[in-house]
Write an enzyme that holds these catalytic residues in place. Structure first.
Site, PDB file in Angstrom:
ATOM      1  N   ASP A 169       5.258 -12.146 -33.947  1.00 42.33           N
ATOM      2  CA  ASP A 169       4.744 -13.040 -34.988  1.00 42.33           C
ATOM      3  C   ASP A 169       5.843 -13.483 -35.965  1.00 42.33           C
ATOM      4  OD1 ASP A 169       2.588 -14.382 -36.266  1.00 42.33           O
ATOM      5  OD2 ASP A 169       2.509 -12.828 -37.808  1.00 42.33           O
ATOM      6  N   ARG A 224     -13.381 -30.950 -31.732  1.00 38.88           N
ATOM      7  CA  ARG A 224     -14.527 -30.877 -30.833  1.00 38.88           C
ATOM      8  C   ARG A 224     -15.862 -31.258 -31.487  1.00 38.88           C
ATOM      9  NH1 ARG A 224     -15.147 -27.595 -25.821  1.00 38.88           N
ATOM     10  NH2 ARG A 224     -17.359 -27.786 -25.433  1.00 38.88           N
ATOM     11  N   LYS A 283       4.963 -10.082 -51.893  1.00 39.12           N
ATOM     12  CA  LYS A 283       5.505 -11.145 -51.040  1.00 39.12           C
ATOM     13  C   LYS A 283       6.914 -11.382 -51.544  1.00 39.12           C
ATOM     14  CE  LYS A 283       4.540 -15.730 -49.183  1.00 39.12           C
ATOM     15  NZ  LYS A 283       4.511 -15.406 -47.766  1.00 39.12           N
ATOM     16  N   LYS A 310       3.916 -22.777 -33.112  1.00 40.09           N
ATOM     17  CA  LYS A 310       4.072 -21.461 -32.528  1.00 40.09           C
ATOM     18  C   LYS A 310       2.708 -20.770 -32.452  1.00 40.09           C
ATOM     19  CE  LYS A 310       5.107 -17.662 -35.341  1.00 40.09           C
ATOM     20  NZ  LYS A 310       3.968 -17.276 -36.150  1.00 40.09           N
ATOM     21  N   HIS A 324       8.058 -23.109 -39.170  1.00 39.87           N
ATOM     22  CA  HIS A 324       7.964 -23.690 -40.522  1.00 39.87           C
ATOM     23  C   HIS A 324       9.037 -23.147 -41.468  1.00 39.87           C
ATOM     24  CE1 HIS A 324       5.465 -20.124 -41.467  1.00 39.87           C
ATOM     25  NE2 HIS A 324       5.752 -20.352 -42.728  1.00 39.87           N
ATOM     26  N   HIS A 364      10.762 -16.622 -36.985  1.00 39.41           N
ATOM     27  CA  HIS A 364      11.247 -16.870 -38.346  1.00 39.41           C
ATOM     28  C   HIS A 364      12.549 -16.118 -38.664  1.00 39.41           C
ATOM     29  CE1 HIS A 364       7.459 -18.795 -38.622  1.00 39.41           C
ATOM     30  NE2 HIS A 364       6.733 -17.772 -38.990  1.00 39.41           N
ATOM     31  N   LYS A 386      11.648 -24.804 -45.081  1.00 39.74           N
ATOM     32  CA  LYS A 386      11.665 -24.266 -46.450  1.00 39.74           C
ATOM     33  C   LYS A 386      12.951 -24.698 -47.145  1.00 39.74           C
ATOM     34  CE  LYS A 386       8.872 -20.137 -45.477  1.00 39.74           C
ATOM     35  NZ  LYS A 386       7.728 -20.086 -46.374  1.00 39.74           N
ATOM     36  N   GLU A 412       5.582  -9.171 -46.756  1.00 46.23           N
ATOM     37  CA  GLU A 412       4.331  -9.821 -47.162  1.00 46.23           C
ATOM     38  C   GLU A 412       3.382  -8.755 -47.681  1.00 46.23           C
ATOM     39  OE1 GLU A 412       2.921 -13.213 -44.479  1.00 46.23           O
ATOM     40  OE2 GLU A 412       3.913 -11.838 -43.125  1.00 46.23           O
ATOM     41  N   LYS A 424       3.827  -6.403 -42.891  1.00 44.96           N
ATOM     42  CA  LYS A 424       2.609  -6.762 -43.626  1.00 44.96           C
ATOM     43  C   LYS A 424       2.292  -5.610 -44.577  1.00 44.96           C
ATOM     44  CE  LYS A 424       1.546 -10.279 -40.774  1.00 44.96           C
ATOM     45  NZ  LYS A 424       2.405 -11.446 -40.982  1.00 44.96           N
TER      46      LYS A 424
HETATM   47  C1  BG6 Z   1       3.262 -17.213 -39.779  1.00 43.45           C
HETATM   48  C2  BG6 Z   1       2.762 -15.887 -39.278  1.00 43.45           C
HETATM   49  O1  BG6 Z   1       4.050 -17.849 -38.810  1.00 43.45           O
HETATM   50  O2  BG6 Z   1       4.059 -17.003 -40.951  1.00 43.45           O
HETATM   51  C3  BG6 Z   1       1.948 -15.182 -40.359  1.00 43.45           C
HETATM   52  O3  BG6 Z   1       1.926 -16.104 -38.137  1.00 43.45           O
HETATM   53  C4  BG6 Z   1       2.788 -15.060 -41.619  1.00 43.45           C
HETATM   54  O4  BG6 Z   1       1.555 -13.894 -39.921  1.00 43.45           O
HETATM   55  C5  BG6 Z   1       3.348 -16.405 -42.028  1.00 43.45           C
HETATM   56  O5  BG6 Z   1       1.939 -14.539 -42.639  1.00 43.45           O
HETATM   57  C6  BG6 Z   1       4.322 -16.261 -43.183  1.00 43.45           C
HETATM   58  O6  BG6 Z   1       4.684 -17.532 -43.648  1.00 43.45           O
HETATM   59  P1  BG6 Z   1       5.170 -17.734 -45.146  1.00 43.45           P
HETATM   60  O7  BG6 Z   1       5.580 -19.155 -45.214  1.00 43.45           O
HETATM   61  O8  BG6 Z   1       3.989 -17.419 -46.018  1.00 43.45           O
HETATM   62  O9  BG6 Z   1       6.287 -16.767 -45.362  1.00 43.45           O
END
Ligand code: BG6
Length: 489
Positions: free
Chosen positions: A234, A50, A344, A147, A177, A239, A181, A215, A339
């Protein structure tokens, strides 16, 4: 080995090119493909957003993003090539007439156009309408959707319908995504290139499976979005169910999108429903409270900036999922994600069944069962836990657990771990949909998730608190302990 060619020419048009996803992931991924020589010489990258910017200003933003988010040193020659591809188009994406401006910017040739929607899904319909209005859609174009696709089954149908008015399913690439991986893709190889696992991958050999996606981050300033979504929408709906479907699906006939997506869909559809009748026994919802991460005090969810202090949104979910089919009858898949957990850390642990009879009682009264651990991130790798004899004459038949280590960083020492978006971008340029989620899959996943969310809402209970920096509420330990099992920490 099949070598990837330089793709045929395409125009890659990123809507929301100045946004976080584009700057952190999409542009760096395209740059990495440039490094590998995987973008056709003639291809251009059109950033659409924009704000008004000159082309030079846009290029400066892109260079800045690459410097911030590409981990390796930037190669100046490659950068110059990459930057030369860039075009910028200012656009109010909701104004259909404004797309005439985009039409004058886009090439008139025969190139395939890739429309990447890196915007909130609420405007996917507007973008499609605008493109159509300016006559910018042809049968060979592709559209990429990020997403979340909806908030529930009904809203996902609305979004999918809006896009389906203009693009056929074969043109639509829905991103999850996790499917890009390396370690997730390796599941296909582990399962279908190794007879050891192909033949022992069912209820006869496997006791249960654990999938943990932990995470340490909190909600990172995304309160508005996250509070509406929660960890179920989420992470689990997409995932974790994608990982589960790759683990549970029947062998596909080949690697084609048709074969893989059909088998994944069957697996998701076979998930036993969780509803008001069994919600308490099968699920746990948690929300992080004040706590410590690496010795540093961090605020609880309700104390995050901008928080709604009576929010009942979950930041942690544990589920005992079961699959109602011949292969998996009686084998639970325990899912856990949250979370503000201690680190992680994402991994799958496949627990094989114990030996029916133990002849090594002198070493172990209970012989440990084999375990296959697939570490998704960080420290990607695969380990198989097996029993081994301790060498030596002094001991009679002394045995111990050993790990057969296939860790990526050991086996492929100098290999860069590529980012999921690089793989996915390449597949989009290639026109290969196997790593993208079909509409049917999205809908099957929502059907399962909606029933759980509905059951939680019916109880009106607040999620169970857990201290930030811990592995979730105590009840998540009971969820698995009730079955005489425990989480692998
Ligand atoms: C995203 C979520 O799709 O994936 C986030 O919206 C999350 O909340 C993230 O932190 C995690 O992705 P990755 O690749 O870091 O495990």
């Amino acid at each position: 080995m099949k070598k990837l060619d330089c793709q045929s020419a395409s125009e890659i048009i990123i809507f929301g090119a100045l946004g976080d996803l584009s700057r952190r992931k999409l542009l760096p991924a395209l740059y990495q493909l440039e490094v590998c020589g995987l973008i056709n010489e003639q291809s251009t990258i059109v950033g659409v957003a924009r704000p008004t910017h000159s082309l030079d200003e846009f290029k400066a933003i892109v260079v800045d993003s690459l410097k911030s988010f590409v981990k390796e040193a930037i190669d100046q020659e490659v950068l110059a090539r990459f930057i030369a591809r860039l075009v910028y188009q200012q656009l109010d994406m909701k104004d259909a007439d404004a797309y005439k401006g985009l039409a004058t910017t886009l090439a008139k040739g025969n190139d395939t156009r890739i429309y990447y929607f890196s915007t909130p899904p609420a405007i996917y319909g507007d973008i499609c309408h605008g493109l159509d209005h300016a006559n910018l859609i042809s049968a060979k174009d592709r559209v990429v959707m990020e997403k979340p696709i909806g908030h529930c089954l009904a809203s996902s149908k609305v979004i999918n319908d809006q896009v389906a008015r203009f693009f056929k399913e074969q043109q639509i690439y829905r991103i999850d995504h996790y499917l890009g991986k390396e370690t997730v893709l390796n599941l296909l190889v582990l399962r279908f290139a190794n007879s050891l696992f192909t033949t022992n991958w069912d209820r006869n050999s496997i006791d249960h499976v654990q999938i943990t996606v932990a995470e340490s981050v909190g909600i990172e300033g995304r309160w508005g979005f996250y509070d509406e979504a929660g960890q179920m929408r989420d992470m689990i709906q997409n995932h974790l169910l994608q990982i589960l479907s790759l683990l549970a699906m029947e062998p596909p006939a080949d690697l084609s999108a048709e074969s893989i997506r059909a088998e994944k869909l069957k697996a998701v559809k076979a998930l036993c429903p969780i509803d008001r009748t069994n919600i308490k026994e099968k699920t746990v919802r948690g929300q992080y409270a004040d706590g410590f991460l690496n010795g540093i005090a961090v605020p609880g969810y309700l104390n995050e900036e901008g928080a709604n202090t009576d929010s009942k949104t979950e930041t942690f979910v544990a589920i005992k999922a079961e699959i109602d089919n011949w292969r998996w009858s009686g084998v639970p898949f325990y899912l856990r994600t949250g979370k503000r957990m201690p680190a992680k850390h994402s991994e799958i642990v496949v627990h094989f069944k114990a030996q029916p009879h133990n002849i090594f009682k002198d070493s172990y009264s209970d012989l440990p069962a084999n375990k296959l651990t697939i570490r998704l991130q960080p420290d990607e790798g695969v380990e198989l836990q097996m029993m081994n004899k301790i060498p030596g004459i002094a001991t009679q038949m002394n045995i111990q657990e050993n790990k057969l280590d296939l860790s990526f960083n050991e086996t492929y020492k100098n290999q860069r771990v590529i980012d999921a978006y690089e793989r996915l971008m390449l597949e989009i340029l290639n026109g290969n949909q196997s790593l993208f989620v079909s509409r049917d899959e999205v809908e099957a996943a929502w059907t399962w998730a909606d029933s759980i969310i509905d059951a939680w809402q019916s109880t009106n209970e607040a999620p169970k608190p857990y201290a930030a920096g811990s592995w979730g509420p105590v009840s998540s330990i009971s969820l698995i302990a009730r079955d005489d099992r425990q989480w692998v920490e």
